[in-house]
Motif scaffolding. Structure first.
Motif, short mmCIF file in Angstrom:
data_model
loop_
_atom_site.label_atom_id
_atom_site.label_comp_id
_atom_site.label_asym_id
_atom_site.label_seq_id
_atom_site.Cartn_x
_atom_site.Cartn_y
_atom_site.Cartn_z
N ILE A 135 -1.80 15.22 -4.19
CA ILE A 135 -0.91 14.48 -3.63
C ILE A 135 -0.34 13.59 -4.97
O ILE A 135 -0.65 13.01 -5.89
N ASN A 136 1.11 13.86 -4.69
CA ASN A 136 1.96 13.35 -5.88
C ASN A 136 2.30 12.06 -5.33
O ASN A 136 2.15 11.61 -4.13
N TRP A 162 2.19 9.85 0.01
CA TRP A 162 2.00 10.98 1.20
C TRP A 162 0.70 11.30 0.92
O TRP A 162 0.95 12.53 1.07
N ALA A 163 -0.45 10.58 1.41
CA ALA A 163 -1.63 11.41 1.81
C ALA A 163 -1.54 12.62 2.38
O ALA A 163 -2.17 11.59 3.24
N LEU A 164 -1.64 13.69 2.65
CA LEU A 164 -1.36 14.62 3.94
C LEU A 164 -2.87 15.32 3.21
O LEU A 164 -3.76 16.35 4.06
N SER A 165 -2.22 16.51 2.47
CA SER A 165 -3.00 17.56 2.56
C SER A 165 -4.52 17.15 2.08
O SER A 165 -4.67 16.04 1.13
N GLY A 209 1.22 1.86 -4.92
CA GLY A 209 0.61 0.69 -4.35
C GLY A 209 0.47 1.32 -2.54
O GLY A 209 -0.21 0.63 -1.90
N LEU A 210 0.97 2.33 -1.91
CA LEU A 210 1.21 2.30 -1.22
C LEU A 210 0.61 3.69 -1.23
O LEU A 210 1.12 4.60 -1.42
N LEU A 211 -0.01 4.07 -0.05
CA LEU A 211 0.22 5.28 0.65
C LEU A 211 0.25 5.15 2.26
O LEU A 211 -0.63 4.70 3.21
N THR A 212 0.51 6.24 2.82
CA THR A 212 0.28 6.75 4.62
C THR A 212 -0.37 7.95 4.14
O THR A 212 -0.53 9.10 3.71
N VAL A 213 -1.42 7.69 5.22
CA VAL A 213 -3.05 8.72 5.21
C VAL A 213 -2.95 9.18 6.04
O VAL A 213 -3.03 7.83 7.62
N LEU A 214 -3.01 10.20 6.67
CA LEU A 214 -3.39 11.13 7.89
C LEU A 214 -4.59 11.14 7.60
O LEU A 214 -5.49 11.74 6.91
N ALA A 215 -5.93 10.80 9.15
CA ALA A 215 -7.18 10.82 8.89
C ALA A 215 -6.71 11.25 10.81
O ALA A 215 -6.70 10.84 11.94
N ARG A 216 -8.32 11.39 10.63
CA ARG A 216 -8.98 11.69 12.09
C ARG A 216 -9.82 10.61 12.51
O ARG A 216 -10.67 10.03 12.00
#
Length: 584
Positions: free
Chosen positions: A148-149, A114-117, A155-162
């Motif tokens: 990011i942990n 989970w790629a948030l920070s 293999g997959l990342l959920t990424v929050l992007a502007r």
């Protein structure tokens, strides 16, 4: 419905890994062996909802499975459970096609992150600088996510992007990034960061430079990424409490075994008033954390519309209470709480370091308390009105029984109804006052009710704020303690007959100890006189002995816990202790 045999099977699958866990911690290696055992057991199937081929239909069951792992090695669980956290947004808002593809990946063992920070923004998700730009080929991703942990191993990342205006709640979108899809050279993994605890876990990052994603990578609608994250966090924050409860159980077992076997002047520590009070107080705090976490986990299904409150409460509360448990037990263990190779392979100092991260990820304690402050007006009105979802609450406290299916569309950013659990206190206190109960329990319920009413009045006079003052955070902390107290009382009222005769339930030991500890902490926060200590001697000794006996035999050390393996040999045999004493 929870299945004790499933917990026992998972516990058996973990094997005796204490020595190996310590070695991996010392060398800062990833806990690959234990994660592989979790995969072989089938734990990833419990991360995927049943409608997409998994086994996730009961968050109490997932809570219990995670706790089973956490009481062995928190590092391994932090590494493995991240897949559930990373995929949660897809279950909440993804298209059926994206959810199905993600489910297939998770079930085949692909880790999800989970790629948030971001380095310069931390918990300020609206300040993120990673951008996703629409192109004729899909979306172009640019920027850096860190720390990011599982950023490197996933293999997959959920990424929050502007995708829109900076700083706007509608200016961000969510994307599922398959790292095998973008062209080579358009993304790179960032080095693993060295950490104080969870030393072997993949805490790293990822940097995008023109990585092109297909249009189907968008999770939900464009511009609703921040809202989706907030809704998914209600699920993940709730489940994070399992990490704390498991770590607390491990700490309590270590501390109780030490107090029972460590002899000073030919007398076990546990036979002395002060050490016994520490064990009893820690058992009370851990029982309160477990009660709050279990009710919240079941509320995912039965009180879904109130999850914005309960998830923030338990994410702040459970790590706080367990940190207090660990701190007190560290004093009891003395040097053995600090040494890395002494006393059960230095397990205590490892779990102490590992647990410190739980209060930080998926929204830190201040972030969650700030979220509660924004809901003060609704919580105050709910307390004043005494409104309760009676059916939903009854299901939430019916531990071990089947749960209704989760309606993810019912996840709301604010609870219109307040919090049924805390709002049930007046009626529950009256019920306990009118029935025969154990010494002091009705009085404790009355004290908790009075505290909740006072807190409600203070919340009504504390308006929401983007930067809440410290007093508001302390008020939120006091509300969390009321939530835990109400959970203890509701579970006691609903489950006493079922558990009658069990050591921790005799004479109301665990619930009286839990309420005593909670009321003392509430009084400290509200700056009111502490509750009377009358009757402590009738709680501390019996409860401490019950905990020590359970720790020695592998019986549960929490009111709703499951058995755990007993130590293969005494952690400190009396003859060894006497030899140490003579040597000194």
């Amino acid at each position: 419905m929870s299945d004790p045999s499933l917990e026992a099977a998972l516990d058996a699958a973990l094997g005796d890994s204490a020595r190996r866990d310590a070695e991996l911690d010392a060398t800062e290696e990833f806990p690959a062996e234990l994660c592989a055992r979790l995969d072989d057991f089938g734990l990833p199937t419990y991360y995927v909802p049943t409608e997409w081929g998994g086994a996730l239909d009961d968050h109490e069951r997932l809570f219990r499975l995670w706790r089973t792992v956490a009481r062995r090695d928190l590092s391994a669980l932090v590494a493995h459970a991240k897949t559930y956290l990373g995929a949660a947004s897809v279950w909440v808002a993804g298209s059926p096609e994206l959810a199905k593809a993600t489910a297939q990946a998770v079930l085949s063992g692909v880790p999800v992150a989970w790629a948030l920070s971001e380095p310069d923004h931390g918990a300020d998700l609206l300040g993120g600088a990673v951008t996703a730009t629409a192109t004729d080929r899909g979306w172009r991703l640019d920027g850096r996510k860190w720390p990011i942990n599982n950023a490197t191993r996933a293999g997959l990342l959920t990424v929050l992007a502007r995708t829109g205006e900076a700083g706007s709640a509608r200016g961000h979108s969510l994307f599922l990034v398959d790292k095998s899809a973008p062209a080579a050279g358009t993304w790179r993994a960032l080095p693993k960061a060295r950490t104080h605890g969870i030393r072997g876990v993949d805490i790293s990052g990822i940097e995008f430079d023109g990585a092109v994603l297909p249009s189907t990578a968008l999770i939900g609608e464009q511009g609703k990424g921040f809202e989706t994250v907030l809704r998914a966090l209600q699920l993940t924050r709730t489940m994070c409490a399992a990490l704390s409860v498991g770590a607390g159980e491990h700490a309590l077992r270590l501390g109780a075994r030490f107090a029972a076997t460590r002899e000073i002047q030919h007398k076990p520590l546990l036979d002395r008033a002060y050490p016994a009070s520490i064990v009893a107080r820690c058992a009370g705090l851990l029982g309160a954390a477990e009660a709050a976490a279990l009710v919240a986990a079941r509320s995912v299904h039965s009180l879904t519309r109130e999850l914005s409150v309960s998830s923030a409460v338990v994410k702040a509360l459970a790590p706080t209470l367990v940190d207090a448990v660990i701190e007190e037990l560290a004093e009891l263990l003395g040097a053995r709480s600090y040494l890395t190779e002494v006393y059960e392979h230095g397990a205590f100092q490892k779990l102490e370091r590992d647990h410190e991260i739980v209060a930080i990820f998926d929204g830190s304690t201040p972030v969650n308390r700030g979220s509660l402050v924004q809901q003060f007006p609704r919580l105050a009105r709910g307390l004043d009105a005494g409104s309760v979802d009676v059916g939903g609450l009854a299901e939430a406290v019916a531990v071990g029984s089947p749960l209704r299916p989760l309606d993810r569309s019912a996840l709301t950013l604010l609870s219109r109804n307040g919090c049924s659990l805390v709002q049930s206190l007046p009626a529950l206190a009256e019920e306990l006052a009118g029935r025969q109960s154990h010494a002091g329990l009705a009085e404790q319920a009355g004290e908790l009710r009075a505290a909740a009413e006072r807190i409600g009045g203070l919340m009504a006079r504390t308006g929401p704020s983007a930067r809440p003052p410290m007093a508001a955070h302390e008020l939120a902390a006091a509300y969390e303690l009321c939530y835990a107290g109400a959970a203890c009382l509701q579970l006691w009222a609903a489950q006493e007959a079922r558990h009658r005769g069990e050591p921790l339930w005799q004479d109301g030991l665990w619930v009286r100890a839990a309420l005593r500890a909670l009321l003392a902490r509430i009084a400290s926060l509200l700056r009111t006189p502490p509750p009377a200590a009358e009757g402590d001697d009738r709680i501390d000794g019996p409860l401490a002995r019950a905990i020590a006996a359970a720790a020695a035999t592998g019986a549960p050390v929490t009111p709703f816990g499951a058995p755990a393996p007993a130590p293969s040999q005494p952690s400190h045999r009396p003859e060894e202790q006497r030899e140490e004493h003579r040597a000194r």
